[in-house]
Design a protein around this motif. Structure first.
Motif, PDB file in Angstrom:
ATOM      1  N   LEU A 247       0.820  -1.210   0.000  1.00 13.19           N
ATOM      2  CA  LEU A 247       0.000   0.000   0.000  1.00 13.19           C
ATOM      3  C   LEU A 247       0.857   1.265   0.000  1.00 13.19           C
ATOM      4  O   LEU A 247       0.438   2.309  -0.504  1.00 13.19           O
ATOM      5  CB  LEU A 247      -0.934   0.010   1.207  1.00 13.19           C
ATOM      6  CG  LEU A 247      -1.989  -1.108   1.264  1.00 13.19           C
ATOM      7  CD1 LEU A 247      -2.851  -0.971   2.505  1.00 13.19           C
ATOM      8  CD2 LEU A 247      -2.858  -1.098   0.012  1.00 13.19           C
ATOM      9  N   GLU A 248       2.065   1.159   0.560  1.00 13.96           N
ATOM     10  CA  GLU A 248       2.974   2.313   0.563  1.00 13.96           C
ATOM     11  C   GLU A 248       3.799   2.384  -0.723  1.00 13.96           C
ATOM     12  O   GLU A 248       4.663   3.248  -0.857  1.00 13.96           O
ATOM     13  CB  GLU A 248       3.915   2.218   1.769  1.00 13.96           C
ATOM     14  CG  GLU A 248       3.204   2.376   3.099  1.00 13.96           C
ATOM     15  CD  GLU A 248       4.135   2.203   4.291  1.00 13.96           C
ATOM     16  OE1 GLU A 248       3.750   2.613   5.402  1.00 13.96           O
ATOM     17  OE2 GLU A 248       5.248   1.674   4.112  1.00 13.96           O
TER      18      GLU A 248
ATOM     19  N   TRP B 210      -8.379   8.188   3.238  1.00 13.68           N
ATOM     20  CA  TRP B 210      -7.110   7.789   2.634  1.00 13.68           C
ATOM     21  C   TRP B 210      -6.426   8.959   1.939  1.00 13.68           C
ATOM     22  O   TRP B 210      -5.215   9.118   2.013  1.00 13.68           O
ATOM     23  CB  TRP B 210      -7.347   6.678   1.604  1.00 13.68           C
ATOM     24  CG  TRP B 210      -7.293   5.324   2.198  1.00 13.68           C
ATOM     25  CD1 TRP B 210      -8.336   4.502   2.492  1.00 13.68           C
ATOM     26  CD2 TRP B 210      -6.126   4.612   2.599  1.00 13.68           C
ATOM     27  NE1 TRP B 210      -7.900   3.334   3.049  1.00 13.68           N
ATOM     28  CE2 TRP B 210      -6.539   3.376   3.116  1.00 13.68           C
ATOM     29  CE3 TRP B 210      -4.765   4.902   2.567  1.00 13.68           C
ATOM     30  CZ2 TRP B 210      -5.655   2.427   3.596  1.00 13.68           C
ATOM     31  CZ3 TRP B 210      -3.878   3.953   3.044  1.00 13.68           C
ATOM     32  CH2 TRP B 210      -4.318   2.744   3.550  1.00 13.68           C
TER      33      TRP B 210
ATOM     34  N   GLY C 157      -6.825   0.372   0.635  1.00 14.59           N
ATOM     35  CA  GLY C 157      -6.115   1.589   0.334  1.00 14.59           C
ATOM     36  C   GLY C 157      -6.735   2.525  -0.689  1.00 14.59           C
ATOM     37  O   GLY C 157      -7.886   2.366  -1.113  1.00 14.59           O
TER      38      GLY C 157
END
Length: 910
Positions: A680-681, A834, A796
Motif C-alpha cells: 500500500l505504501e 485515505w 487503500g
C-alpha cells in the motif's frame, strides 16, 4: 460433598498462568492462604531496610531532588551497590517535600499484567482511602494516573524481575500516561526494556548507574569512622577504598572483618578486586570469627529462603533458634525481617549464596537432608507448596510427585500452572508416568506455554486414554494439523459419552472447528446445535462459550457479520454476569472475536480496548488464531493512527511467538501484514521480500482449508495484491476469478468479498471498467447488508478511488440495487480519509545508524554469534555487544531476533 470437576475441567477453566514468587509462600500461612490467597501480598508494599541504611548519599539525593522534566529515574547496578537504600532514602525526601509516593517491590508474579495492575491499584488506594473502584484493569489504572494531581512518584524496586512483554509494555504505556509532575523511579540490576533510548533523547530520564553508586573516598572515610566506629588511618582507608572500588557491600563486609584486628593494614593488603571472590573471602573471614554454634546455625539456615524460629528448631533439632536469630539481628549479620511481626527472616542474597556454598564444601550432602526435614515440617503445617519445593531441592522427586498428585486440584484451582510446569520439568518422565493425572497436567501446562511439540511428545510417550486422545486432538488443531485433528476427533467422539460433559464438549467443539475449517459447514452447524439443545444439567459454561465462538467463526466465514455481532454480544453479557468472573474459561477467545467484529465495522477504539484489556496469558490456550488476530489488529490500528513503532513492535512480537511455539502460521501472518503495508505504501521491492518470507511459512495456504484469522489474509491474496500494484493485471485477474468461484462454492463469503475487491481492481487496471464496477456492485450488496467496512478500507487509496467512480455512476440507483444509501455514504466518507493520510514516513534510521552498526545487523541476520561477528569485523566481543545495545535502542528491539525482524521490516537488509 458435591462432586468436583474432573482434571480436564480444572485445567480448562483456569483463567490465569501464575508466575508468583513462590519462595514467599514459605513465610507461613495455612494451606488455604497458600493455595487460594489473593495475589495481593503485604510484603510487596514494605519499605525494606539495608545493612548500610544509615549511610546517606547526599550528592546522589541532591541530583534526584529536581527531576523535572524527567519522567523516569533509573537506578541501575549489580547486587550489593545500595540501590534499594538509595531508593528508600529518596522516598523519604519525596515525602518530606510533599510528593506522594507509591512503593512496590516487584517479583515474578508481576509478570502477570493483571497482578501487576492489581498491586498498583492497592498501593494507590493506600494513598487515597476514599479511592474505591471495582475496575482493577490495567487501563483503568492508567486512566486514574493520567488525571491524578501531581506531584507524585511511583517507586518500583527489583525491576529486573519483570520479563514478560505485556508487563514491560504496560510500563512503557505508564510512562507515556504520567502527567507533568508524575514520576516513575526504578531500581534494577539490568537495563529495563522500556524504550529508554527515546526517553533519553527527549531529556525525560535521569540515570544513576554503578559508577554513581560507588563510594567516594570521603564517603568511605565517613562510613568507616563515624558510622562503623573503626579507627583506621587515612592510608588504610584509602587502600580499602581502592581494593573494594567503592562497592558498599564489600566495604561493609570489610568493616565486620576489621573489628578487633590489631593490624588492619595487613588485612586490607590481602584483599583483591571488587568481585565475587572478594565477597567470598570477606564472608569466610566473618564466618570464621563467629562461635562454632553460630557458624553452624548460619550454614544450616542458609538453605531456607525464609526461616522462622519454629521452623529452624524443627529442621535443625534444636530449641534455641529464636536466641540465635536475636543475636544475628544485633550483630547485623545480613539478616532481614520479611514480615511486620518479625517472625520470618531471610539473609542478604549474596551472603546466603556464600553460606550455601560453604555448607556444601564443609558438609557435602547436608543440604539435601535439611531440605527433606523442611519438607516434612511444611507438610505437617499444611503448606504443600513450600513442602514440594523442598522435596525437589532434597532430590526427592518421588516424594514431590506424590505431593503434587495429592494437591493437584487446589493448585490448578488457584491457577498455579506455571509453578506446576516448573516442578514437572524437574521430575523424570518415568516417575510422572506412574501418575496419569500428572502426565495430563504436564501436557496441558506445556500447551499453555505454547510448547506444542513438547506437549505432543509428552502424550505420545504415555499410554493412550480418552483424555490424552482429546488433548492430542486439541494439539493437532493448535499446530494446524486440521485434517489429522478431524480424523482423531471423529474417531474419538464415538468413544466418549455425552454424559462426560466437559470432555465430550471440548472434543465436540474442536471437531466442529475442524468441520468449519475444512468446509463442512452443515455438519458443524448440526453438531453445535446438538450441543446447545442439551439440557442445562448436561452443559458446561466453558463449552457453551466455545460453542458461541465456533458458531461466530462460522458466521464470519459465511459473511454473516450481524449474526456474529449479536451472538457474541449476548454471550458476553451472559458471561459477565456469571459467578466465574470476567476472565473465566473461554472469555478471551470471545473478546478476541468481538474485537474482530468491531474492527470490521471500523470501530477501532472499541476493538483496541477489548484487545489491550485481555491478559496475554489468558490467550495461551487458544492456539495460533487468537494470537494472530490480536497482534495483527493492534498493528493495523497503530499503523492507521500513525504509530509506526507500535506497528513494528506488534508484528515482531507475533513473529517471536511463532518461533517459540513452532507455529509457522504466526510467523507467516506477521510477514503478510508487512507485505500488505509495504504494498500500500508502494514499496514494492520490500513487499516482495516480505511476501517471500511469508511463502516460506505458508504451507497451510490451501483453497479447501480456511483458518479464521487468515481467511482473507493468505499468501495467495497478498500475491495478487502485489501483482495489481505492479500493474500485472492479467495474471492477477486470471488467478482471482477461479479463486472467487471456489470461495463462493464453499460459502466462504468473507474471503469472497476480499477476492471481489481485488478482482475489481485488476479489471479496472485492464481497462474493463464496466466489469470492474459490476464486480464492485456485488461486493457492496453483501457489505451493505452486513456492515463490512474495513475489508474495503484496508485495500487503500486505489479501491477508494474505484468506490468514488462507482458512486458517480450508481449512487442514485442504490435502493434499486439493494444497497443501503446510508451505508454507501458512510463507507465513502471513511474511505476518503485515505486521501488525507500523509505518505508513509520511512524512519531515518539509515542516517542514524553508523556503518559499523549496519555491518553488525547484516552479520547478525546471517546467523553469526557475537564472537563470529567480532572476528569478522576485527573487534572485541565487548565492542560488538556495545554496538548491539545501540542498534537495539535505535530500532526499539528487545532481542537479537527482534533486531533482525525490525531491520527486515524497515528495509534495512534489502
Amino acid at each position: 460433598m458435591p462432586d468436583r470437576p474432573n482434571l480436564l475441567a480444572r485445567l480448562t477453566l483456569v483463567p490465569t498462568f501464575d508466575d508468583s514468587a513462590d519462595e514467599r509462600l514459605a513465610a507461613g500461612g495455612t494451606a488455604d492462604t497458600i493455595l487460594h490467597a489473593s495475589p495481593i501480598h503485604p510484603e510487596k508494599f514494605r519499605i525494606p531496610g539495608s545493612a548500610a541504611s544509615h549511610l546517606q548519599r547526599a550528592h546522589l539525593l541532591d541530583r534526584l531532588d529536581n527531576p523535572d522534566p524527567a519522567r523516569l529515574i533509573l537506578i541501575e547496578a549489580a547486587a550489593g551497590f545500595g540501590k534499594t537504600t538509595l531508593l528508600r532514602q529518596y522516598r523519604e525526601r519525596c515525602l518530606a517535600q510533599g510528593r506522594q509516593v507509591l512503593w512496590l517491590t516487584l517479583d515474578g508474579s508481576d509478570n502477570d499484567l493483571r497482578r501487576l495492575a492489581a498491586h498498583l491499584h492497592v498501593a494507590l488506594q493506600a494513598l487515597d482511602s476514599d479511592e474505591k473502584s471495582s475496575d482493577l484493569s490495567p487501563q483503568a489504572l492508567l486512566d486514574k494516573l493520567a488525571v491524578r494531581a501531581p506531584p507524585f512518584a511511583i517507586f518500583l524496586d527489583d525491576f529486573e524481575t519483570l520479563e514478560s512483554a505485556q508487563a514491560l509494555d504496560f510500563v512503557r504505556r505508564l510512562l507515556k500516561t504520567l502527567p507533568n509532575g508524575g514520576l516513575l523511579v526504578i531500581a534494577s540490576r539490568t537495563t529495563p526494556d522500556i524504550a529508554l533510548g527515546r526517553l533519553r533523547a527527549h531529556g525525560q530520564m535521569l540515570d544513576i548507574d554503578t559508577d554513581d553508586l560507588r563510594m567516594s573516598l570521603g564517603e568511605t572515610t565517613t562510613f568507616i569512622r563515624e558510622k562503623c566506629g573503626l579507627d583506621l588511618e587515612d592510608a588504610e582507608i584509602a587502600a580499602l577504598q581502592q581494593r573494594t572500588e567503592g562497592w558498599i557491600t564489600a566495604l561493609y563486609l570489610s568493616t565486620l572483618s576489621l573489628r578487633g584486628r590489631k593490624a588492619p593494614r595487613d588485612f586490607v593488603d590481602s584483599l583483591f578486586g571488587a568481585n565475587l571472590e572478594l565477597t567470598d573471602y570477606l564472608a569466610e573471614d566473618i564466618l570464621a570469627r563467629q562461635t562454632g554454634e553460630c557458624r553452624q546455625f548460619l550454614l544450616c539456615s542458609s538453605v531456607l529462603e525464609r526461616f522462622s524460629a519454629t521452623l529452624c528448631d524443627a529442621v535443625f533439632a534444636r530449641n534455641d533458634s529464636q536466641t540465635m536469630i536475636d543475636f544475628l539481628q544485633r550483630a547485623n549479620l545480613f539478616i532481614q525481617a520479611t514480615d511486620e511481626h518479625l517472625k520470618w527472616f531471610r539473609y542478604h542474597p549474596l551472603f546466603a549464596e556464600f553460606l550455601r556454598r560453604a555448607l556444601e564444601r564443609q558438609h557435602p550432602g547436608q543440604a539435601e537432608k535439611l531440605h527433606a526435614a523442611a519438607a516434612r515440617w511444611y507438610l505437617d503445617n499444611h503448606q504443600p507448596v513450600a513442602a514440594i519445593e523442598h522435596c525437589l531441592l532434597a532430590g526427592d522427586t518421588q516424594g514431590a510427585s506424590q505431593q503434587i498428585d495429592r494437591h493437584l486440584d487446589p493448585l490448578i484451582d488457584a491457577g498455579r500452572l506455571r509453578l506446576l510446569l516448573r516442578w514437572f520439568e524437574q521430575i523424570p518422565a518415568r516417575q510422572l508416568d506412574a501418575y496419569p493425572r500428572l502426565v495430563l497436567a504436564h501436557a496441558w501446562t506445556l500447551v499453555l506455554d505454547r510448547r506444542y511439540q513438547d506437549a505432543m511428545q509428552r502424550i505420545e510417550h504415555h499410554r493412550a486414554s480418552p483424555q490424552t486422545d482429546t488433548i492430542r486432538c486439541l494439539l493437532q488443531v493448535f499446530t494446524d494439523q486440521i485434517d489429522a485433528a478431524y480424523t482423531t476427533g471423529l474417531a474419538q467422539i464415538e468413544r466418549i459419552s455425552p454424559q462426560d460433559i466437559l470432555q465430550y464438549g471440548m472434543l465436540a467443539t474442536t471437531l466442529a472447528y475442524c468441520m468449519v475449517a475444512t468446509g463442512r459447514h452443515e455438519q458443524a452447524r448440526g453438531l453445535l446445535t446438538q450441543m446447545v439443545s442439551q439440557g442445562a444439567q448436561n452443559r458446561s459454561v466453558i463449552v457453551d462459550t466455545i460453542v458461541v465462538c465456533v458458531s461466530s467463526i462460522l458466521d464470519l466465514i459465511q459473511g454473516r457479520l450481524q449474526s456474529a455481532v449479536a451472538r457474541l454480544h449476548a454471550a458476553s453479557v451472559d458471561q459477565a454476569q456469571a459467578p466465574e468472573g470476567k476472565w473465566s474459561g473461554g472469555r478471551p477467545s470471545l473478546d478476541i472475536l468481538r474485537a474482530l467484529t468491531h474492527y470490521e465495522k471500523d470501530e477501532l477504539p472499541q476493538a483496541r480496548q477489548l484487545l489491550v484489556d485481555i491478559p496475554a496469558h489468558a490467550l495461551d490456550s487458544g492456539g495460533p488464531d487468537p494470537m494472530i488476530v490480536r497482534h495483527v489488529l493492534l498493528a493495523r490500528i497503530a499503523w492507521q493512527q500513525g504509530q509506526r513503532d507500535a506497528w513494528v513492535q506488534q508484528l515482531a512480537e507475533l513473529e517471536q511467538l511463532g518461533r517459540r511455539s513452532g507455529s509457522l502460521r504466526m510467523h507467516c501472518a506477521a510477514w503478510l501484514e508487512r507485505a500488505r503495508v509495504a504494498t500500500l505504501e508502494n514499496r514494492l521491492d520490500i513487499a516482495a521480500q516480505a511476501l517471500h518470507n511469508a511463502d516460506l511459512a505458508g504451507h497451510w495456504d490451501r483453497p479447501d482449508l480456511l483458518l479464521y484469522s487468515c481467511d482473507s489474509d493468505t499468501p495467495f491474496i497478498a500475491r495478487q495484491r502485489l501483482r495489481i500494484f505492479k500493474a500485472e493485471y492479467d495474471s492477477a485477474a486470471a488467478a482471482l476469478q477461479p479463486a472467487l468461484t471456489q470461495a463462493l462454492e464453499r460459502q466462504q463469503h468473507r474471503r469472497a468479498l476480499k477476492l471481489r475487491l481485488l478482482h475489481a481492481l485488476a479489471l479496472e487496471g485492464l481497462g474493463r471498467h464496466k466489469e470492474a464496477l459490476d464486480t464492485l456492485t456485488k461486493a457492496l450488496l453483501l457489505a451493505s447488508d452486513e456492515g463490512f467496512i474495513r475489508t474495503f478500507i484496508d485495500e487503500g487509496p486505489a479501491l477508494a478511488k474505484l468506490l468514488q467512480r462507482w458512486a458517480v455512476s450508481f449512487q442514485a440507483q442504490c435502493k434499486n440495487l439493494g444497497i443501503d444509501p446510508d451505508f454507501l455514504s458512510d463507507l465513502l466518507q471513511r474511505a476518503s480519509t485515505w486521501s488525507a493520510l500523509p505518505e508513509a514516513v520511512v524512519d531515518d534510521l539509515e542516517s542514524r545508524l553508523t556503518t559499523r552498526e549496519f555491518h553488525v545487523i547484516r552479520l547478525l541476520a546471517a546467523g553469526n554469534r557475537n564472537r563470529a561477528i567480532a572476528e569478522q569485523m576485527h573487534l572485541s566481543e565487548h565492542t560488538v555487544k556495545t554496538h548491539l545495545r545501540n542498534v537495539s535502542a535505535k530500532l526499539g528491539a528487545r532481542s537479537r531476533t527482534e533486531v533482525v525482524a525490525i531491520a527486515r521490516a524497515k528495509g534495512l537488509l534489502d
